[in-house]
Design a protein around this motif. Structure first.
Motif, short mmCIF file in Angstrom:
data_model
loop_
_atom_site.label_atom_id
_atom_site.label_comp_id
_atom_site.label_asym_id
_atom_site.label_seq_id
_atom_site.Cartn_x
_atom_site.Cartn_y
_atom_site.Cartn_z
N LEU A 247 26.49 13.17 -13.95
CA LEU A 247 25.19 12.49 -14.54
C LEU A 247 24.07 13.36 -14.39
CD1 LEU A 247 25.69 8.72 -13.64
CD2 LEU A 247 25.92 9.71 -16.02
N VAL A 248 23.96 13.99 -13.10
CA VAL A 248 22.88 14.80 -12.77
C VAL A 248 22.88 16.18 -13.71
CG1 VAL A 248 22.06 16.27 -10.88
CG2 VAL A 248 22.72 13.56 -10.46
N SER A 249 24.22 16.51 -13.68
CA SER A 249 24.26 17.87 -14.53
C SER A 249 24.12 17.54 -15.87
CB SER A 249 25.89 18.53 -14.38
OG SER A 249 26.06 18.73 -12.99
N ALA A 250 24.36 16.53 -16.46
CA ALA A 250 24.26 16.28 -17.82
C ALA A 250 22.66 15.94 -17.96
CB ALA A 250 24.85 14.70 -18.26
N LEU A 251 21.90 15.26 -17.06
CA LEU A 251 20.81 15.25 -17.33
C LEU A 251 20.00 16.62 -17.39
CD1 LEU A 251 18.38 12.93 -17.39
CD2 LEU A 251 18.27 13.11 -14.99
N SER A 252 20.44 17.39 -16.42
CA SER A 252 19.65 18.62 -16.20
C SER A 252 19.89 19.61 -17.62
CB SER A 252 20.09 19.42 -15.11
OG SER A 252 19.72 20.64 -14.89
N LEU A 253 21.13 19.94 -17.82
CA LEU A 253 21.76 20.77 -18.62
C LEU A 253 21.90 20.40 -20.28
CD1 LEU A 253 24.39 22.46 -16.59
CD2 LEU A 253 21.88 23.26 -16.83
N GLY A 254 21.89 18.91 -20.22
CA GLY A 254 22.21 18.16 -21.53
C GLY A 254 21.35 18.66 -22.64
N PRO A 255 20.02 18.63 -22.62
CA PRO A 255 19.16 19.13 -23.66
C PRO A 255 19.45 20.60 -24.17
CG PRO A 255 17.69 18.09 -21.81
CD PRO A 255 19.09 18.31 -21.28
N PHE A 256 19.87 21.55 -23.02
CA PHE A 256 20.05 22.96 -23.56
C PHE A 256 21.51 23.07 -23.94
CE2 PHE A 256 16.90 22.61 -20.16
CZ PHE A 256 16.02 23.51 -20.53
N LEU A 257 22.16 22.12 -23.68
CA LEU A 257 23.59 22.07 -24.24
C LEU A 257 23.42 21.54 -25.85
CD1 LEU A 257 26.92 22.16 -24.24
CD2 LEU A 257 26.75 19.93 -23.33
N ALA A 258 22.56 20.49 -26.13
CA ALA A 258 22.44 20.18 -27.55
C ALA A 258 21.67 21.19 -28.05
CB ALA A 258 21.37 18.85 -27.45
N LEU A 259 20.95 22.10 -27.63
CA LEU A 259 20.13 23.08 -28.24
C LEU A 259 21.24 24.39 -28.35
CD1 LEU A 259 16.60 23.05 -26.61
CD2 LEU A 259 17.16 22.61 -29.14
N ASN A 260 22.35 24.43 -27.77
CA ASN A 260 23.24 25.64 -27.76
C ASN A 260 22.87 26.50 -27.05
OD1 ASN A 260 25.70 26.49 -28.36
ND2 ASN A 260 25.10 27.66 -30.51
N GLN A 261 22.06 26.24 -25.99
CA GLN A 261 21.39 27.40 -25.10
C GLN A 261 21.77 27.63 -23.77
OE1 GLN A 261 17.08 26.76 -25.09
NE2 GLN A 261 16.80 27.10 -27.26
N LEU A 262 22.89 27.20 -23.39
CA LEU A 262 23.57 27.16 -22.07
C LEU A 262 23.82 28.59 -21.69
CD1 LEU A 262 26.05 24.25 -21.32
CD2 LEU A 262 23.82 24.55 -20.36
N PRO A 263 24.21 29.48 -22.71
CA PRO A 263 24.59 30.85 -22.02
C PRO A 263 23.27 31.76 -21.86
CG PRO A 263 25.93 30.32 -24.08
CD PRO A 263 24.95 29.21 -23.96
N GLN A 264 22.17 31.24 -22.35
CA GLN A 264 20.84 31.95 -22.36
C GLN A 264 20.37 31.63 -20.82
OE1 GLN A 264 19.41 34.36 -23.46
NE2 GLN A 264 17.23 33.92 -22.44
N VAL A 265 20.52 30.22 -20.84
CA VAL A 265 20.17 29.60 -19.30
C VAL A 265 20.85 30.11 -18.28
CG1 VAL A 265 20.22 27.40 -18.02
CG2 VAL A 265 19.50 27.61 -20.39
N PHE A 266 22.18 30.41 -18.38
CA PHE A 266 23.03 30.93 -17.26
C PHE A 266 22.74 32.43 -16.97
CE2 PHE A 266 26.27 26.99 -17.90
CZ PHE A 266 25.65 26.61 -16.89
N SER A 267 22.33 32.94 -18.21
CA SER A 267 21.93 34.50 -17.99
C SER A 267 20.89 34.57 -17.24
CB SER A 267 22.07 34.99 -19.63
OG SER A 267 20.61 34.75 -19.95
N ARG A 268 19.93 33.85 -17.50
CA ARG A 268 18.59 33.80 -16.65
C ARG A 268 18.79 33.41 -15.04
NH1 ARG A 268 13.63 33.20 -19.28
NH2 ARG A 268 13.57 35.03 -20.98
#
Length: 526
Positions: A247-268
């Protein structure tokens, strides 16, 4: 000051300590601040003026957003207060903007959020055994621990001069540790999950959290000899912990998963293109490794075993750069540092599983994981030593051997932070503050354990006293030598290598203590 009053629960001496250090922080407002000040100002601007879809893509400034999403939202919340101080600080194109109102806002934002750290220290003090308490207030373990944490020299100069937000982040970690001592495991797990999504450096200590929760929470009972009772495993508790993390991870990363931006976030978050060592070598194993490479390079050139034309100029002149290529020894890859870190952590994690010692065993494992990561990690910052120093304070008031390790680690680790403050006006400030903190730490812990053997042997005493001549040479002698122009990196190299020896020694001494301690057998745990 209402937050402090709540945190202290009526303890007048604790309120006085918290108020005193807050006033000191206010006095430090006009001092030098590092580029981290501009880093956080830029993050205020990014999160305030741009949509979330651009947060981890914005690159107008070189100081791009590279913390997890919860910290980005933290900056977003601060920005809505910042606009009442100076709207111009929230303009992404206002690079290196630093008005007087911006300075006041950013400084006070650190001081204000330290209220969480104060509360966490108060909670940690509740977990301290008071059997060694003396008649005088200043001899009580709770009082000593409060001073060691609230007035911690490293935290003061890193947050309130250099500029960062380590106070409230350390507060989250200390609060989660306190919850484990209070047998409130779910709260502790939740706080640590939240902390990971504020600053991912705390992944360093995640193995200690994971193994402890599995061993001491998911398994509900031990045999009389302390070994695990396998049929006591609770799937309900495991699922509950998993649900918290999810739940904590979903709240944090969920918006960026919906935007298909997780690879960009992790690269930063994980920029492995940076070099092995930071611009100033953190005092760890790789500092010793790099220093040995320099020595071998000099010997090789003198003996004409190396071709000077094939040696990169930076490796022999400045040396303290991010992209550092070793000349004689093999260059180190991120994978190699990961393997070394993992190997260094394993014995402590193994002891946590096989030799249960309750929350105290967890705390020692956490510190060893933090130190192992500091010793062998990739692109480690010197400030990361606070990740081990602060929790080590809790152990220091419990046993004499831990107090000895704490004093060596803290004194050496704090001195290694001196190069962060390189401007002349801050020189007396850092020297006086460290002397006061170090003298208090040594004298108070010596008094607490006065009935036991001395905290230092002759070798440890000699080493710690050597920091004085080192400081005199680096600050007052070397600048006036002919080497200052040709080899300007020497003071930093000497500081890094000398401190690396002390931190390595403290790490090894703590490991010996952990490996030789007997298990604590309990037939039933909460």
């Amino acid at each position: 000051m209402a937050a402090f009053g709540i945190a202290t629960g009526g303890s007048n001496w604790f309120s006085a300590l918290a108020l005193g250090v807050t006033l000191l922080k206010c006095l430090l407002i006009p001092t030098y601040h590092s580029t981290d000040f501009e880093v956080h100002r830029n993050w205020l601007a990014i999160t305030h003026s741009l949509p979330i879809s651009q947060w981890y893509y914005e690159a107008t400034s070189e100081w791009t957003l590279d913390y997890p999403p919860f910290f980005a939202w933290f900056e977003y919340a601060l920005s809505h207060v910042a606009k009442y101080f100076d709207q111009e600080m929230l303009n992404v194109r206002n690079l290196n903007y630093s008005s007087s109102r911006t300075l006041l806002f950013q400084r006070f934002s650190v001081i204000f959020t330290d209220a969480l750290f104060v509360y966490a220290v108060h909670e940690c003090c509740k977990c301290i055994d008071g059997k060694k308490a003396g008649k005088e207030l200043t001899e009580k373990p709770k009082f000593i621990l409060s001073v060691l944490l609230l007035w911690n020299f490293g935290l003061l100069i890193v947050d309130h001069i250099h500029f960062q937000y380590n106070g409230f982040l350390s507060g989250l970690m200390l609060l989660s540790i306190a919850r484990f001592f209070q047998k409130r495991h779910m709260e502790g797990a939740f706080l640590f999950a939240v902390l990971l999504h504020f600053k991912h450096i705390y992944l360093y200590v995640a193995p200690a959290y994971g193994v402890y929760l599995l061993r001491s929470y998911c398994f509900t009972a031990n045999k009389q000899d302390g070994s695990i009772r396998w049929n006591s495993f609770s799937f309900v508790r495991l699922i509950s912990l998993g649900l918290i993390v999810f739940l904590v991870s979903a709240l944090s990363l969920g918006p960026f998963l919906a935007l298909n931006q997780l690879p960009q976030v992790f690269s930063r978050l994980f920029p492995f293109k940076r070099g092995l060592c930071h611009a100033y070598w953190a005092p760890n194993f790789w500092a010793l490794y790099s220093a040995l490479d320099k020595v071998l390079s000099v010997i090789g050139l003198e003996l004409k075993l190396l071709d000077p034309n094939k040696i990169p100029k930076a490796s022999m002149t400045s040396g303290l750069v991010q992209q550092f290529q070793h000349t004689v020894l093999p260059s180190v890859t991120p994978l190699a540092t990961f393997i070394c870190t993992l190997i260094a952590m394993l014995p402590s994690v193994f002891c946590l599983w096989c030799k249960p010692q309750g929350p105290r065993g967890f705390l020692r494992c956490l510190i060893l994981c933090a130190l192992s990561s500091f010793m062998f990690g990739w692109h480690v910052h010197e400030k990361a030593i606070l990740l081990a120093v602060l929790p080590m304070s809790l152990l220091s008031v419990g046993k004499a051997v831990d107090a000895s390790i704490f004093l060596i680690l803290t004194t050496t680790g704090h001195y290694s932070l001196f190069p962060l403050l390189f401007t002349a006006p801050e020189l007396p400030i850092k020297i006086i503050l460290m002397l006061l903190f170090t003298i208090y730490s040594i004298s108070s812990l010596k008094t607490l354990f006065r009935k036991e053997k001395p905290l230092f042997n002759w070798m440890e005493t000699f080493y710690l006293l050597g920091l004085g001549p080192l400081e005199v040479f680096c600050e007052f002698v070397f600048p006036f030598t002919s080497w200052n122009l040709k080899y300007p990196f020497i003071p930093l190299l000497l500081t890094s290598v000398y401190c690396a020896v002390g931190i390595t020694y403290a790490w090894l001494k703590l490991y010996v203590s952990v490996l030789t301690d007997p298990p604590v057998g309990k037939t039933k745990k909460q």
